[in-house]
Design an enzyme around this catalytic site. Structure first.
Site, PDB file in Angstrom:
ATOM      1  N   GLY A   7      -1.153 -12.522  12.869  1.00  0.00           N
ATOM      2  CA  GLY A   7      -0.608 -13.216  11.707  1.00  0.00           C
ATOM      3  C   GLY A   7      -1.563 -14.344  11.360  1.00  0.00           C
ATOM      4  N   GLY A  35      -6.230  -9.225  11.219  1.00  0.00           N
ATOM      5  CA  GLY A  35      -5.856  -8.356  10.101  1.00  0.00           C
ATOM      6  C   GLY A  35      -6.518  -8.755   8.807  1.00  0.00           C
ATOM      7  CB  CYS A  52       6.252  -0.136   6.948  1.00  0.00           C
ATOM      8  SG  CYS A  52       5.489  -0.167   5.310  1.00  0.00           S
ATOM      9  CB  ILE A  76      -0.914  -0.001   1.250  1.00  0.00           C
ATOM     10  CG1 ILE A  76      -1.597  -1.371   1.433  1.00  0.00           C
ATOM     11  CG2 ILE A  76      -1.953   1.105   1.180  1.00  0.00           C
ATOM     12  CD1 ILE A  76      -2.524  -1.788   0.345  1.00  0.00           C
ATOM     13  N   GLY A  77       1.995   1.173   0.739  1.00  0.00           N
ATOM     14  CA  GLY A  77       2.961   2.279   0.736  1.00  0.00           C
ATOM     15  C   GLY A  77       2.595   3.422   1.659  1.00  0.00           C
TER      16      GLY A  77
END
Ligand code: RRO
Length: 283
Positions: A236, A258, A124, A65-66
């Protein structure tokens, strides 16, 4: 912090403001998590990475996604008042490339009553800023030592799985004064589109999450629990109450959901119910 259940969201996988737009105030009455972790914010606004940003894999997905976000000022002006209305404690995820920028955000948010705690994203995989602090124990201690004097609110350090020894980084975070650690962030991964022969992710690679990474997360949570004394937010690939139970048995105090939120926006609620039902059953 006292929470009504051990199930929270993983940063960046559930947009509470967008969800309220869809579900209305019903979301506030039945919020799926016992605390809300924001998408990571940075001091300056970021556009994020070029598409394709998400690539589905057989047992999860790769994302790059950045870190798109409206920047710290935008977050304070537009998002924080809305996130402050959520019926659960707010954990703000922050990331910066230097201690000073991290410190500016932590100091300013320390004064905001809407903020219960911080998650420091030092892991990240998708931002090319040079050093990833969470890959180096010494850098992790130094960051914590810089931030610890700025707030008494809990500091949770989000660890990367992309190192040989995540427990060493967890111990460093604890030494620096962290109150907790959270793991795992996503695992470096790539996919090639068989139709084109080109990378499935626009920038070439990203981070893998979902059921495929769960055994790795379990191993890393166990290793961190054995080495460090701070509480662990384990995540996770958790997609059921049984998975959450496994994560707690591995040594986590809280479990974060998530990737499953992308498939089922009510996953937090369902997993919490499944967890409590299983806990009530004799084993
Ligand atoms: O925005 C992202 O690409 C991203 C972040 Br900040 C992160 O911490 N983990 C991830 O898998 N993606």
């Amino acid at each position: 912090m006292e929470l009504r259940s051990p199930v929270i969201n993983a940063s960046g996988t559930f947009d509470a403001i967008a969800a309220r737009g869809v579900y209305g105030d019903a979301l506030l009455k039945e919020f799926p998590f016992s605390a809300f972790v924001s998408k990571t914010i940075t001091l300056e606004p970021r556009a994020g990475n070029e598409p394709q940003r998400i690539w589905e894999t057989p047992a999860g997905m790769i994302n790059s996604i950045g870190l798109p976000n409206k920047g710290f000022e935008g977050f304070i002006a537009e998002d924080l008042p809305q996130l402050g209305e959520l019926p659960v404690p707010l954990i703000v995820s922050v990331m910066a490339t230097g201690h000073e920028d991290f410190g500016r955000m932590v100091s300013a948010l320390d004064e905001r009553e809407e903020v219960a705690a911080f998650e420091l994203n030092v892991s990240c995989p998708n931002v090319h800023s040079g050093l990833i602090v969470g890959e180096q124990p010494a850098e992790t201690v130094a960051l914590l030592e810089a931030l610890r004097p700025l707030t008494q609110k809990p500091l949770i350090v989000k660890l990367t799985p992309n190192v040989a020894d995540p427990a060493a980084v967890a111990v460093a975070a604890e030494e620096g004064g962290a109150d907790a650690v959270s793991l795992i962030n996503t695992m470096k991964a790539a996919a090639i589109d068989p139709a084109t022969g080109k990378p499935g992710i626009g920038v070439g690679q990203g981070g893998l999450s979902g059921p495929a990474v769960r055994p790795i997360a379990i191993a890393q949570v166990r290793a961190v629990a054995a080495a460090a004394g701070v509480p662990i937010v384990g995540m996770g690939g958790v997609s059921s109450g049984a998975d959450a139970r496994e994560m707690l048995a591995a040594g986590a105090t809280l479990v974060a959901v998530g990737t499953e939120n992308f498939r089922d926006p009510r996953a937090g609620d369902r997993i919490t119910k499944e967890l409590f039902e299983q806990s009530a059953r004799p084993t």
